[in-house]
Scaffold this active site. Structure first.
Site, PDB file in Angstrom:
ATOM      1  N   THR A  13      -1.801 -38.806  70.578  1.00  0.00           N
ATOM      2  CA  THR A  13      -1.322 -40.052  70.748  1.00  0.00           C
ATOM      3  C   THR A  13      -2.504 -40.626  70.699  1.00  0.00           C
ATOM      4  OG1 THR A  13       1.132 -39.732  71.025  1.00  0.00           O
ATOM      5  CG2 THR A  13       0.406 -41.923  70.820  1.00  0.00           C
ATOM      6  N   VAL A  14      -3.284 -40.986  71.862  1.00  0.00           N
ATOM      7  CA  VAL A  14      -4.328 -41.860  71.503  1.00  0.00           C
ATOM      8  C   VAL A  14      -5.146 -41.970  70.392  1.00  0.00           C
ATOM      9  CG1 VAL A  14      -5.706 -43.489  72.729  1.00  0.00           C
ATOM     10  CG2 VAL A  14      -3.791 -43.111  73.852  1.00  0.00           C
ATOM     11  N   LYS A 104      -6.995 -42.763  82.583  1.00  0.00           N
ATOM     12  CA  LYS A 104      -7.684 -43.357  83.952  1.00  0.00           C
ATOM     13  C   LYS A 104      -7.434 -42.138  85.175  1.00  0.00           C
ATOM     14  CE  LYS A 104      -3.589 -43.225  82.141  1.00  0.00           C
ATOM     15  NZ  LYS A 104      -3.100 -44.033  80.663  1.00  0.00           N
ATOM     16  N   GLY A 133      -2.974 -50.333  78.047  1.00  0.00           N
ATOM     17  CA  GLY A 133      -2.911 -50.476  77.149  1.00  0.00           C
ATOM     18  C   GLY A 133      -3.737 -51.264  76.183  1.00  0.00           C
ATOM     19  N   GLU A 189       6.571 -37.893  80.126  1.00  0.00           N
ATOM     20  CA  GLU A 189       6.055 -36.037  79.002  1.00  0.00           C
ATOM     21  C   GLU A 189       6.749 -35.055  80.469  1.00  0.00           C
ATOM     22  OE1 GLU A 189       2.196 -35.272  78.888  1.00  0.00           O
ATOM     23  OE2 GLU A 189       2.055 -37.725  79.005  1.00  0.00           O
ATOM     24  N   ASP A 200      -0.390 -42.294  88.392  1.00  0.00           N
ATOM     25  CA  ASP A 200      -0.843 -43.058  87.454  1.00  0.00           C
ATOM     26  C   ASP A 200      -0.879 -44.232  87.075  1.00  0.00           C
ATOM     27  OD1 ASP A 200      -0.652 -43.273  83.710  1.00  0.00           O
ATOM     28  OD2 ASP A 200       0.733 -44.898  84.753  1.00  0.00           O
ATOM     29  N   LYS A 204      -4.848 -46.480  88.013  1.00  0.00           N
ATOM     30  CA  LYS A 204      -4.895 -47.719  87.001  1.00  0.00           C
ATOM     31  C   LYS A 204      -5.421 -48.944  88.310  1.00  0.00           C
ATOM     32  CE  LYS A 204      -1.777 -46.697  83.524  1.00  0.00           C
ATOM     33  NZ  LYS A 204      -0.007 -46.291  82.579  1.00  0.00           N
TER      34      LYS A 204
END
Lengths: 410, 410
Positions: A13-14, A104, A133, A189, A200, A204
């Site tokens: 995606t990124v 990250k 994001g 996911e 996650d 961050k």
């Protein structure tokens, strides 16, 4: 006019978002950088898959082929996992490339080493895409930190968890149903552990800590809790008294010590995060001159994250190779703490209300669920003694507003 | 080590905040700029008044004395009114000083000339403090605009109006009582016209337009309406159906044309501005790559505004003398408009529901107050024909969510 040559590692995606944006906004990039930006190579995993990539781009599964390109200025990393990405980026820096990462986990573990290596090699490191994001939180913190002393940072940093909590409340669905709906929508996911267990958001938070305070707390000392213990019953009990569960990362510094946590918190409607719903992210910065600023926006997705990468692309081309990004004031101080150390808590699964003078019983929400005011030590003791199911902190106005009215009624 | 010499014009809330912050954050300023920042002079109106200003600072009522100082690098302007401030700043630029202003009225009128003059004289212009106090909206737009094409900007830009609307709703007070409370709290001037009639927000909107789109609409074509027509009765009727009045500045570009308005709007709870209360400001930017980002924070006050000025101080010292700040993409396009041009409105003071097939009657809120869907032309005609009291646009989810349910019920 020479061009700036970019390699993109990963075409998920990124990576694809970055590729497409470089094509669609080529004019703007040329205008701001004075040179055309060209994607020279894309690193992929599976050569069989069809991809919409121009023919003159090297598409390869072998990173060494990318390193051997005659010209390479910037390496954008949009893979996952710590390895082999860390190794790739070290090699890219040693070759003299600026690096930009959206990873990250890798960056929380190895950011410091990458910065040091980049300094030695006179290149820059971009990592805006690792946190929140498309919200320009890293740049805003950098900007604020030029003069302000940051005292506290709070954030909803994991869109998946926030989406699940929103779905559970709005649709009165179980955690499992809401997780499935997140997966169907592409927000989670197949293995959601990283998101729903708070890893996650933890990574961050550590990245934000390095920016805001120049250092990180000991990772072992950080309370990290995901959202898997939150039931629809608890959400409904909280809603009844005007509170919502939010998964909040929190950073503050007092007496040279950084305090950090990543956990579910109950907030009232006056809290800036109460209305942050679905996959949105938000970050709230409290600093000494400007006071409290909140930024809210899309925390993930193809284009928001690509936008953060492209902003970094401009940043690494324009800035002088930076030392470890910013050197925040060592004198930053924290907001005054609650003097008695008492906080407000929602405790559930209690057998009975226990007589204990150090606990202030504020309200019974439902059978076995109470709001209390106590020190963390006392609430832990209460839960242990009574074999209760659990407890969550309540932040915001609830305690202040409600206390006087309801205490007498209990 | 030489110093950076600053003159502050005006020693009201903003001027004093800048003075104090330069003292209290002198270490940080020296660290980031490599030089000490020193206030060399303060321009005041009344020599009799006692002020906490160091003895070695020139305190004068005569601007020419300031211009004659042997060294002067930056002039910070924190007065009001267009004149003599504009003249002062022109002279400061001609002397080779960077200028920083917090004066939106002057800057909306003369920003372009100041930029041109600054370019000729190789100095920079800082104006972060003119819009939304401590919220770094100018820097964020500059950052976004490097690559993103901005399509729409919306803002709650006048803290006084937002405070009054909040007070009216929460305390069920009249406009006059709420205005008084704003004045008592120092949020409104003795003559509140600039704030409550929307002039202040209008000037800020024009400044934002220049940043976001590189140009401004014709000032005469901009709908500007204040909050004085809003009654407590209307606020209650709106609240009954989940809507709140907010005074919203709106900017968008379609087909090369900039559309702007500054007026009261009704928003539902899903709108990012619904929960912006009291003196807070908020700005919402929609751009093509990143999507929608909202920034919220203190829109005014001594230190938030001072923080914006100090950020500019760092900016003008570090940046190369800028051309008119940014050159946004000429190809920016707007979000698709409602195809039939129909919007949702709250109309009040209507004698009766009128049969007109081009108007969709959605809901009767109270006696004489209706929600309708119609083109702007049709709602204007309806109000004229029926001699109704007025109408306000409703934005957000209301129309979409409610329409199907309630239309049949009417």
């Amino acid at each position: 006019m020479s061009a700036i040559k970019v390699a993109i590692l990963g075409f998920g995606t990124v990576g694809e978002g970055v590729y497409r944006t470089i094509q669609s906004h080529s004019e703007e990039l040329t205008a701001v950088l004075g040179k055309k930006v060209e994607v020279a190579a894309v690193l992929i995993k599976n050569k069989q898959k069809e991809r919409a990539i121009n023919e003159d781009v090297l598409v390869t599964t072998d990173f060494s082929e990318i390193l051997e390109l005659p010209q390479l200025d910037i390496v954008v990393e949009a893979i996952v996992d710590k390895e082999p990405t860390f190794t790739f980026l070290k090699k890219a820096i040693e070759r003299g490339c600026h690096i930009i990462t959206a990873n990250k986990e890798m960056f929380a573990h190895h950011g410091k080493e990458l910065f040091e290596l980049a300094e030695e090699n006179h290149v820059s490191v971009g990592f805006e895409a690792t946190v929140a994001g498309g919200i320009p939180v890293i740049q805003t913190l950098r900007q604020l930190l030029k003069i302000n002393r940051v005292q506290q940072v709070q954030g909803i940093l994991n869109g998946t968890s926030n989406f699940i909590l929103t779905e559970m409340r709005v649709k009165k669905q179980s955690f499992a149903e809401s997780l499935l709906s997140a997966q169907v929508n592409g927000y989670a996911e197949a293995d959601p552990t990283n998101d729903v267990e708070g890893y996650d958001a933890f990574y961050k938070t550590m990245i934000l800590s390095r920016i805001a305070f120049g250092e990180e707390p000991n990772w072992q000392d950080v309370e990290r809790e995901g959202i898997t213990s939150i039931t629809i019953k608890l959400i409904e009990a909280a809603e009844k008294i005007g509170l919502r569960f939010k998964h909040i990362a929190s950073l503050s510094r007092a007496g040279g010590q950084i305090k950090a946590s990543v956990k579910p918190v109950l907030v009232g409607s006056e809290h800036p995060f109460y209305h942050v719903e679905g996959v949105e992210n938000a970050v709230n910065v409290f600093s000494d001159i400007v006071g409290r600023i909140t930024l809210q926006g899309p925390g993930a997705g193809m284009y928001p994250t690509a936008s953060a990468v492209i902003e970094d692309l401009v940043y690494v081309c324009q800035s002088k190779p930076a030392k470890s990004s910013v050197t925040p004031s060592p004198t930053a101080i924290s907001e005054p703490e609650n003097p008695q150390g008492k906080e407000t808590w929602l405790v559930y699964g209690l057998a009975k209300k226990q007589l204990n003078t150090s606990i202030l019983w504020i309200e019974q929400v439902s059978e076995g669920t109470f709001i209390i005011q106590a020190t963390k030590k006392d609430v832990e003791q209460l839960v242990r003694q009574q074999n209760a199911q659990g407890y969550y902190p309540i932040v915001g106005e609830y305690d202040v507003e409600m206390k006087d009215e309801v205490v007498t009624a209990l």
